[in-house]
Design a protein around this motif. Sequence first.
Motif, PDB file in Angstrom:
ATOM      1  N   LEU A  27      62.587  67.780 -44.302  1.00 55.51           N
ATOM      2  CA  LEU A  27      63.441  68.743 -43.612  1.00 55.51           C
ATOM      3  C   LEU A  27      64.527  68.022 -42.802  1.00 55.51           C
ATOM      4  O   LEU A  27      65.700  68.423 -42.834  1.00 55.51           O
ATOM      5  N   LEU A  28      64.148  66.970 -42.098  1.00 57.94           N
ATOM      6  CA  LEU A  28      65.141  66.196 -41.343  1.00 57.94           C
ATOM      7  C   LEU A  28      66.188  65.585 -42.265  1.00 57.94           C
ATOM      8  O   LEU A  28      67.381  65.590 -41.944  1.00 57.94           O
ATOM      9  N   GLU A  36      69.685  59.430 -40.245  1.00 59.29           N
ATOM     10  CA  GLU A  36      69.332  60.077 -38.975  1.00 59.29           C
ATOM     11  C   GLU A  36      67.847  60.448 -38.966  1.00 59.29           C
ATOM     12  O   GLU A  36      67.172  60.316 -37.940  1.00 59.29           O
ATOM     13  N   ALA A  37      67.332  60.889 -40.097  1.00 64.64           N
ATOM     14  CA  ALA A  37      65.897  61.194 -40.198  1.00 64.64           C
ATOM     15  C   ALA A  37      65.073  59.945 -39.904  1.00 64.64           C
ATOM     16  O   ALA A  37      64.092  59.994 -39.150  1.00 64.64           O
ATOM     17  N   ARG A  38      65.464  58.819 -40.480  1.00 63.61           N
ATOM     18  CA  ARG A  38      64.758  57.553 -40.249  1.00 63.61           C
ATOM     19  C   ARG A  38      64.839  57.148 -38.767  1.00 63.61           C
ATOM     20  O   ARG A  38      63.859  56.686 -38.187  1.00 63.61           O
ATOM     21  N   ARG A  39      66.004  57.317 -38.165  1.00 61.97           N
ATOM     22  CA  ARG A  39      66.184  56.936 -36.764  1.00 61.97           C
ATOM     23  C   ARG A  39      65.280  57.770 -35.854  1.00 61.97           C
ATOM     24  O   ARG A  39      64.605  57.243 -34.966  1.00 61.97           O
ATOM     25  N   ILE A  40      65.254  59.077 -36.068  1.00 61.91           N
ATOM     26  CA  ILE A  40      64.435  59.978 -35.246  1.00 61.91           C
ATOM     27  C   ILE A  40      62.953  59.667 -35.427  1.00 61.91           C
ATOM     28  O   ILE A  40      62.196  59.562 -34.456  1.00 61.91           O
ATOM     29  N   LEU A  41      62.542  59.512 -36.663  1.00 61.98           N
ATOM     30  CA  LEU A  41      61.149  59.202 -36.960  1.00 61.98           C
ATOM     31  C   LEU A  41      60.746  57.872 -36.318  1.00 61.98           C
ATOM     32  O   LEU A  41      59.684  57.766 -35.695  1.00 61.98           O
ATOM     33  N   SER A  42      61.603  56.883 -36.436  1.00 66.46           N
ATOM     34  CA  SER A  42      61.324  55.576 -35.854  1.00 66.46           C
ATOM     35  C   SER A  42      61.154  55.665 -34.340  1.00 66.46           C
ATOM     36  O   SER A  42      60.215  55.083 -33.776  1.00 66.46           O
ATOM     37  N   GLN A  43      62.027  56.388 -33.682  1.00 63.86           N
ATOM     38  CA  GLN A  43      61.932  56.554 -32.224  1.00 63.86           C
ATOM     39  C   GLN A  43      60.598  57.173 -31.832  1.00 63.86           C
ATOM     40  O   GLN A  43      59.938  56.708 -30.906  1.00 63.86           O
ATOM     41  N   ALA A  44      60.219  58.233 -32.515  1.00 69.89           N
ATOM     42  CA  ALA A  44      58.983  58.936 -32.185  1.00 69.89           C
ATOM     43  C   ALA A  44      57.756  58.057 -32.433  1.00 69.89           C
ATOM     44  O   ALA A  44      56.861  57.960 -31.577  1.00 69.89           O
ATOM     45  N   LEU A  45      57.714  57.401 -33.589  1.00 69.80           N
ATOM     46  CA  LEU A  45      56.550  56.578 -33.925  1.00 69.80           C
ATOM     47  C   LEU A  45      56.465  55.327 -33.054  1.00 69.80           C
ATOM     48  O   LEU A  45      55.369  54.895 -32.692  1.00 69.80           O
ATOM     49  N   ASN A  46      57.605  54.759 -32.697  1.00 73.29           N
ATOM     50  CA  ASN A  46      57.580  53.602 -31.803  1.00 73.29           C
ATOM     51  C   ASN A  46      57.044  53.976 -30.429  1.00 73.29           C
ATOM     52  O   ASN A  46      56.341  53.184 -29.793  1.00 73.29           O
ATOM     53  N   SER A  47      57.343  55.162 -29.971  1.00 71.60           N
ATOM     54  CA  SER A  47      56.818  55.631 -28.695  1.00 71.60           C
ATOM     55  C   SER A  47      55.290  55.717 -28.751  1.00 71.60           C
ATOM     56  O   SER A  47      54.602  55.269 -27.821  1.00 71.60           O
TER      57      SER A  47
END
Length: 158
Positions: A27-28, A36-47
């Motif tokens: 969906l992203l 952008e989907a990869r960037r958002i996913l990366s931010q969330a998973l890194n957190s």
Amino acid sequence: MTFQDAPVDHLTRRRIEAQVLKPLIRLLEERLGREEARRILSQALNSISREDGRALAERLGRNDLKAFRDHVLPMWSGSGHMDLEVLESAPGTLEFDVTRCDYLVLYRELGLEDYAEVLSCDRDWAFLEGFNPNLRLRRDETLARGDGCCAFRYTSDR
């Protein structure tokens, strides 16, 4: 969920995460584009991974390289999920190669091979930051990029 709360082995946890994330990833991608989907996913998973590292250090009551080796390597490779060869383990240095990785196999099975680095590999730095910001990781080769191994090289700043 933090590392200490995980009632399942690490690979099973990653399977559950990937199955939940797959429709969201698609969906992203559709709405925002792949990068952008990869960037958002990366931010969330890194957190999540940073918090997992902090929780492990807190649970162990220590965060040195030996504690990392003694507790993290078995978690990652438990139940035979990786073929791992330790090349050097000394104060201030931990070097090992992973030549077979069931995490990569998992992402291939789920049709998410192109996200393997975001879903798994790239999280290692955030985990380490949470565990101990004075530890460093260099990894110039990964199976996910088609290299012959994942070459993990950890050092301690202290």
